[in-house]
Design an enzyme around this catalytic site. Sequence first.
Site, mmCIF file in Angstrom:
data_model
loop_
_atom_site.group_PDB
_atom_site.id
_atom_site.type_symbol
_atom_site.label_atom_id
_atom_site.label_comp_id
_atom_site.label_asym_id
_atom_site.label_seq_id
_atom_site.Cartn_x
_atom_site.Cartn_y
_atom_site.Cartn_z
ATOM 1 N N ASP A 178 0.891 -1.017 -0.001
ATOM 2 C CA ASP A 178 -0.021 0.150 0.033
ATOM 3 C C ASP A 178 0.962 1.333 0.138
ATOM 4 O O ASP A 178 1.556 1.459 0.857
ATOM 5 C CB ASP A 178 -0.856 -0.009 1.315
ATOM 6 C CG ASP A 178 -1.811 1.283 1.346
ATOM 7 O OD1 ASP A 178 -1.565 2.198 1.138
ATOM 8 O OD2 ASP A 178 -2.931 1.003 1.436
ATOM 9 N N HIS A 179 0.983 1.852 -0.994
ATOM 10 C CA HIS A 179 2.239 3.002 -1.346
ATOM 11 C C HIS A 179 2.029 4.157 -0.349
ATOM 12 O O HIS A 179 2.847 4.807 -0.035
ATOM 13 C CB HIS A 179 2.345 3.194 -2.674
ATOM 14 C CG HIS A 179 1.520 4.301 -3.131
ATOM 15 N ND1 HIS A 179 0.353 3.957 -3.623
ATOM 16 C CD2 HIS A 179 1.448 5.645 -3.375
ATOM 17 C CE1 HIS A 179 -0.278 5.012 -4.009
ATOM 18 N NE2 HIS A 179 0.302 6.144 -4.065
ATOM 19 N N HIS A 241 -5.881 2.900 1.066
ATOM 20 C CA HIS A 241 -5.166 4.161 1.656
ATOM 21 C C HIS A 241 -5.689 4.869 2.675
ATOM 22 O O HIS A 241 -5.012 5.058 3.761
ATOM 23 C CB HIS A 241 -5.013 4.807 0.378
ATOM 24 C CG HIS A 241 -4.332 4.368 -0.722
ATOM 25 N ND1 HIS A 241 -3.340 3.514 -0.673
ATOM 26 C CD2 HIS A 241 -4.575 4.517 -2.254
ATOM 27 C CE1 HIS A 241 -3.060 3.035 -2.060
ATOM 28 N NE2 HIS A 241 -3.558 3.858 -2.750
HETATM 29 C C1 BG6 Z 1 -3.539 4.858 -6.350
HETATM 30 C C2 BG6 Z 1 -5.011 4.769 -7.007
HETATM 31 O O1 BG6 Z 1 -3.417 3.837 -5.559
HETATM 32 O O2 BG6 Z 1 -3.206 6.151 -5.670
HETATM 33 C C3 BG6 Z 1 -4.956 6.185 -7.983
HETATM 34 O O3 BG6 Z 1 -5.155 3.672 -7.695
HETATM 35 C C4 BG6 Z 1 -4.427 7.146 -7.294
HETATM 36 O O4 BG6 Z 1 -6.218 6.365 -8.462
HETATM 37 C C5 BG6 Z 1 -3.174 7.272 -6.563
HETATM 38 O O5 BG6 Z 1 -4.392 8.182 -8.069
HETATM 39 C C6 BG6 Z 1 -2.760 8.388 -5.593
HETATM 40 O O6 BG6 Z 1 -1.624 8.194 -5.098
HETATM 41 P P1 BG6 Z 1 -0.666 9.433 -4.862
HETATM 42 O O7 BG6 Z 1 0.505 8.698 -4.204
HETATM 43 O O8 BG6 Z 1 -0.514 10.346 -5.892
HETATM 44 O O9 BG6 Z 1 -1.561 10.253 -3.674
#
Ligand code: BG6
Length: 481
Positions: A178-179, A241
Site C-alpha cells: 500500500d504505497h 489507503h
Molecule cells: C492509487 C490509485 O493507488 O493511488 C490512484 O489507484 C490514485 O487512483 C493514486 O491516483 C494516488 O496516489 P498518490 O500517491 O498520488 O496520492
Amino acid sequence: MEGMTFVLFGATGDLAQRKLFPALYNLYLDEKLPETMSIIGLGRRNYSDKVFQEKVEQALYAYSRRTVQSGSLPDFLKKFRYCIFDATEKEAYRQLHELVEKRENELDIPQNRLFYLSVAPRLIDVIASGLYTSGITQGKGWKRLIVEKPFGRNLETARALNQNLRKVFNEDEIYRIDHYLGKPMVQNLRTLVLANPVLGSLLNHEEISNVQITASETVGVESRADYYDQAGAVRDMVQNHLLQLVMMTAIHLPDSLTGNNSGIKKTDIIESLQPILKEHAHRTIVRGQYEPGEIEGAPVAGYREEPGVDELSKNDTYFAARIAIDHPSWKGIPFYIRTGKRMNAKSTQIVIEFENKAMDTRGLQGTSPNLVMLEISPNESISLRINLKDASNNRFNPVWTSLSSNSKDQPEAYELLLYDALRGNSTFFADWQEVELSWNWIQPVLEAFNEDLLPLHFYPAGSRGPIVANELLTADQYKWW
Ligand code: BG6
C-alpha cells in the site's frame, strides 16, 4: 545484503516505468541493492534483453527523482533480463524457471527469490499457482511475494484470493503493498510523538476534538476506466489507503509517550470502527461523481464523458465518511475522511483539530480552534494554527506557523517499500488481518452502493467535492479544513 533474484510480472506496464524502475535505480545509487542481483522483467510484448534495458533506461530519464548518471548506468542495466510471458501458459513458467536458475548460476547467487505482481487482479492467483506448479517457489533460499492492490473486490473475493496465495506463500512471505504506507511522513508518524514530547503533550485525548484525513486529486480517471469504473473511490482509495491512514494516525497519535496508547495495534483500531449498517450508510457516508468543470483554468470533461466510462455510470469518484472509533483512546473523537478525483487541489493531509478552550473556558471571543496539520504529499510539512491578536483592530487572526518542512528530495514511497521488501522487513506492508478487517468494515457500504441505497451527489470538476459532504461535519458543529 545477500544476492537475490527480483522477478517483476508486469514489467512493460505503467507502474514499472513510473515507479519501480526509478525506485530500483535510486536504491542502486544509494548502494541499497544487493551487490549481486538478477532482475527479470516479464510481459506479453516480445522484447529482447537489449530492448528491455533501453525501456528501463528511458523510464529512468523520464521519472527518476535523481539525475541519471550515465557513467554507472550500464552497471545498473546489466542486471536486467527479459522474458516474454503469458500467465495462462504452463510453458511460460518453465521458461521463467530456467532463466532464473541460469542467472543464479551465472552470478553465483543463492536461490532467494522475490516475485512482484504488478498485473491485472484476475491474474494474481493464476500466477501464484503457476509459480508453484513450476517448482520455482521451492528453491533453497527464501521466497517473497509482493502484491499490488486491489486485493480482491470485496470481503469474499479478498478471502478467496488470500486462501489461494497461502497455498504457495506463508503469511510472512506475502507483502501486500500500500504505497501510502511508504510515504515518508506516514512512516514518520511512528516516532513523531515519541521523539517530540512537546507534540505528545498537545496530542492527547482531552485536547483533540476531531481528526480529518483528506486525499484529494486533480486528475480524473485518466486511461484507467476499465478498472476504475468497476472499483470506484471506495475500493481504489478508501478500503486501502485511507483506512491505513486512519489506523496509522490512531495508533501513533496521540501521546504514545505516556503509555496511554502503547501497544495498540492497527487491527485494534480497525476492529473498533463502529460498524455501518447499509440501511444507515447515508447518514455517515457521502458518495459523489465529478461533472464537467475546470482544472487550473482549463475545461475538463465530466466522469461520464471520459473515454471508456459507461455514460450512465453511477460509480463514485468521491467518498467522504464520518467514522467513530470505539476504542478507549479515541472514544468520542470523530474521524472524517474524504477522497476525490478532479478536486480543486492535489493534497494528502491529516488535520487534528483541538477543542477551542480559549473560547469555551477562558472567555476569549473570536478565537478559532488550534489545528495541527501534517501534510503528506505533494509536499511534506507539519504546521500549527494559532490565534494571534491584530493590534490594529484588536481581533484574533488565525495564523499558520510551519513547524517543519522536509526537503523535496525525499525518497519515494516505492523506494522505501522495495528496500524493506528486499531485506525482509514487512512493518510497512498491510497484513492479512488488516486487509480482511478493512473489507469487513467497508462491505456494507459496497452493498449500499450496489443497491442504490444512498444518493450519488454530483460535483463540478475543480471543486471541493459535493456540498452535502459538509453536513457530515456541520452536524457535529465542525467544518472541513
Ligand atoms: C492509487 C490509485 O493507488 O493511488 C490512484 O489507484 C490514485 O487512483 C493514486 O491516483 C494516488 O496516489 P498518490 O500517491 O498520488 O496520492
